[in-house]
Design an enzyme around this catalytic site. Structure first.
Site, PDB file in Angstrom:
ATOM      1  N   LYS A 183       0.871  -1.244   0.086  1.00  0.00           N
ATOM      2  CA  LYS A 183       0.237   0.022  -0.199  1.00  0.00           C
ATOM      3  C   LYS A 183       0.863   1.398   0.030  1.00  0.00           C
ATOM      4  CE  LYS A 183      -3.208  -3.100   0.239  1.00  0.00           C
ATOM      5  NZ  LYS A 183      -4.205  -3.518   0.879  1.00  0.00           N
TER       6      LYS A 183
HETATM    7  C1  LIG Z   1      -5.101  -4.518   1.413  1.00  0.00           C
HETATM    8  C2  LIG Z   1      -6.493  -4.510   1.648  1.00  0.00           C
HETATM    9  C3  LIG Z   1      -7.350  -4.998   2.645  1.00  0.00           C
HETATM   10  C4  LIG Z   1      -6.685  -5.708   3.921  1.00  0.00           C
HETATM   11  O1  LIG Z   1      -5.590  -5.002   4.393  1.00  0.00           O
HETATM   12  P1  LIG Z   1      -4.480  -5.934   5.270  1.00  0.00           P
HETATM   13  O2  LIG Z   1      -3.745  -4.907   5.646  1.00  0.00           O
HETATM   14  O3  LIG Z   1      -3.793  -6.606   4.125  1.00  0.00           O
HETATM   15  O4  LIG Z   1      -5.296  -6.525   6.209  1.00  0.00           O
HETATM   16  C5  LIG Z   1      -8.702  -4.649   2.621  1.00  0.00           C
HETATM   17  N1  LIG Z   1      -9.331  -4.142   1.677  1.00  0.00           N
HETATM   18  C6  LIG Z   1      -8.572  -3.654   0.499  1.00  0.00           C
HETATM   19  C7  LIG Z   1      -9.226  -3.148  -0.717  1.00  0.00           C
HETATM   20  C8  LIG Z   1      -7.283  -4.012   0.375  1.00  0.00           C
HETATM   21  O5  LIG Z   1      -6.625  -3.783  -0.668  1.00  0.00           O
END
Ligand SMILES: *Cc1c(COP(=O)(O)O)cnc(C)c1O
Length: 385
Positions: A183
């Site tokens: 991210k």
């Molecule tokens: C990455 C992501 C998540 C989950 O996040 P984590 O930190 O990996 O648990 C949830 N929703 C979306 C759209 C994501 O891209």
């Protein structure tokens, strides 16, 4: 050499490392001053009154579902083109994720389809800012207010994005972010919920710590040892050194988003020439944060194979969630439920997109794409075998 160029990856510099080491040398490894500072900094950045930091984006989604009181039988409307965790968080609380199809041009949840799925049991909508493009929050707000339901944003792709000049994180009743390494900014693992609602904040702070009621006055009355667990919660705490990393990373976010936008502009220019490629539509009233750069191609599987075997780590985001075996079995979902998502799923491919993708690396990607010109352009088709 020929190392694969990934579709996304983190950037860590010496400042980040120093920030973490400093906390490792301090008294607090978890739930210390950096957690609160990180919460305050994110809330300030997105323009929300409050933020609650947790151990992942998934935990943040779960905490949001708990905060708004989702329970057995409650329906929550979600899009099919998202990471499974969006829908899973509803199921964690015993709720039913109801899939509303996406808009074909943006792959964002379609407000018209939401209206069709609302019943007396609908309690909330989770809108997903797919790829980093904010949803149509004016339309979503109107539906939520009309129907008396809660609007939650899964902005795990959209930290730093904006809609009509308002930042992701201040557009819904609660907004969820993830700090997974792929991210925009990372804490290793980590997540955050932003909200203006003090009651939600209180519930989420309890939830991340086993729903232990930390009312100090009550403790003093009954003795210092006393505490009560008032509901079922989890250990969703994030550590202090992770939050120090998050704060150090956040300083670089504006510059990183600018770099992501430059990379997107280069791809955009390249694909304008390719008749068989459709870039996703970007609405004029948004600031796109470009977590992903996604295009649609007819021969997706062929393009995927060719790029992967030539060192370009392309990916597909996402398998429509209602098509996973778990959802087919548990909720009797399947093909035909969301026709747009199912069709587009066969065409989408995510190209390398991250702030550390240099011009040289992007050039390598473009060279590999040029080698696929016949597939992407459609001209000279008569010469194709
Ligand atoms: C990455 C992501 C998540 C989950 O996040 P984590 O930190 O990996 O648990 C949830 N929703 C979306 C759209 C994501 O891209």
């Amino acid at each position: 050499m020929n190392k694969t160029i990934p579709y996304g990856r983190q950037s860590i510099d010496e400042q980040d490392i120093e920030a973490v080491v400093e906390v490792l040398r301090s008294d607090w490894l978890t739930t210390g001053p950096n957690v609160e500072s990180f919460e305050g900094t994110i809330a300030g950045f997105v323009g929300a009154a409050n933020a609650v930091a947790v151990s992942s984006g998934t935990a943040a989604l779960h905490a949001a579902m708990y905060a708004i009181g989702i329970g057995p039988g409650d329906e929550v409307i979600v899009p099919p083109i998202t990471f499974a965790a969006t829908a899973n968080a509803v199921v964690f609380q015993g709720g039913i994720p109801v899939f509303a199809d996406v808009d074909e041009d943006t792959l964002l949840i379609n407000p018209e389809r939401i209206r069709e799925k609302i019943t007396l049991r609908t309690k909330a909508i989770i809108a997903v800012d797919y790829a980093g493009h904010p949803c149509d929050y004016d339309a979503l707000r109107k539906i939520a207010d009309e129907k008396g339901i809660v609007l939650v944003a899964d902005a795990c792709h959209a930290l730093g994005a904006a809609y009509k000049g308002r930042m992701a994180g201040s557009l819904a009743d609660l907004t969820v972010f993830s700090f997974h390494p792929v991210k925009h900014i990372t804490t290793g693992e980590g997540g955050m919920v932003t909200t203006d609602n003090p009651d939600y904040v209180k519930r989420m702070r309890m939830f991340r710590n086993h729903c232990i009621d930390a009312d100090f006055r009550q403790r003093e009355e009954k003795g210092a040892w006393f505490y009560q667990m008032v509901d079922l919660g989890y250990n969703y705490r994030i550590s202090d050194f992770q939050c120090a990393l998050g704060m150090s990373q956040l300083k670089k976010l504006p510059e990183w988003i600018q770099r992501r936008q430059e990379i997107a502009a280069v791809y955009d220019r390249f694909f304008v020439e390719q008749k068989r490629v459709r870039s996703l539509q970007v609405n004029p009233n948004v600031k796109h944060a470009y977590h992903l750069y996604v295009v649609r191609v007819d021969d997706r599987d062929g393009v995927f194979k060719a790029l992967r075997s030539n060192g370009i780590g392309v990916n597909v985001h996402y398998v429509p969630v209602h098509l996973h075996p778990y959802y087919k079995q548990k909720f009797r979902y399947g093909e035909g439920l969301c026709p747009v998502a199912e069709k587009v799923y066969g065409e989408i491919i995510s190209l390398p997109m991250y702030q550390g993708l240099t011009e040289e690396l992007q050039d390598i990607c473009l060279q590999q794409l040029k080698a696929l010109r016949r597939t992407l352009d459609g001209e000279n088709e008569q010469y194709a075998k």
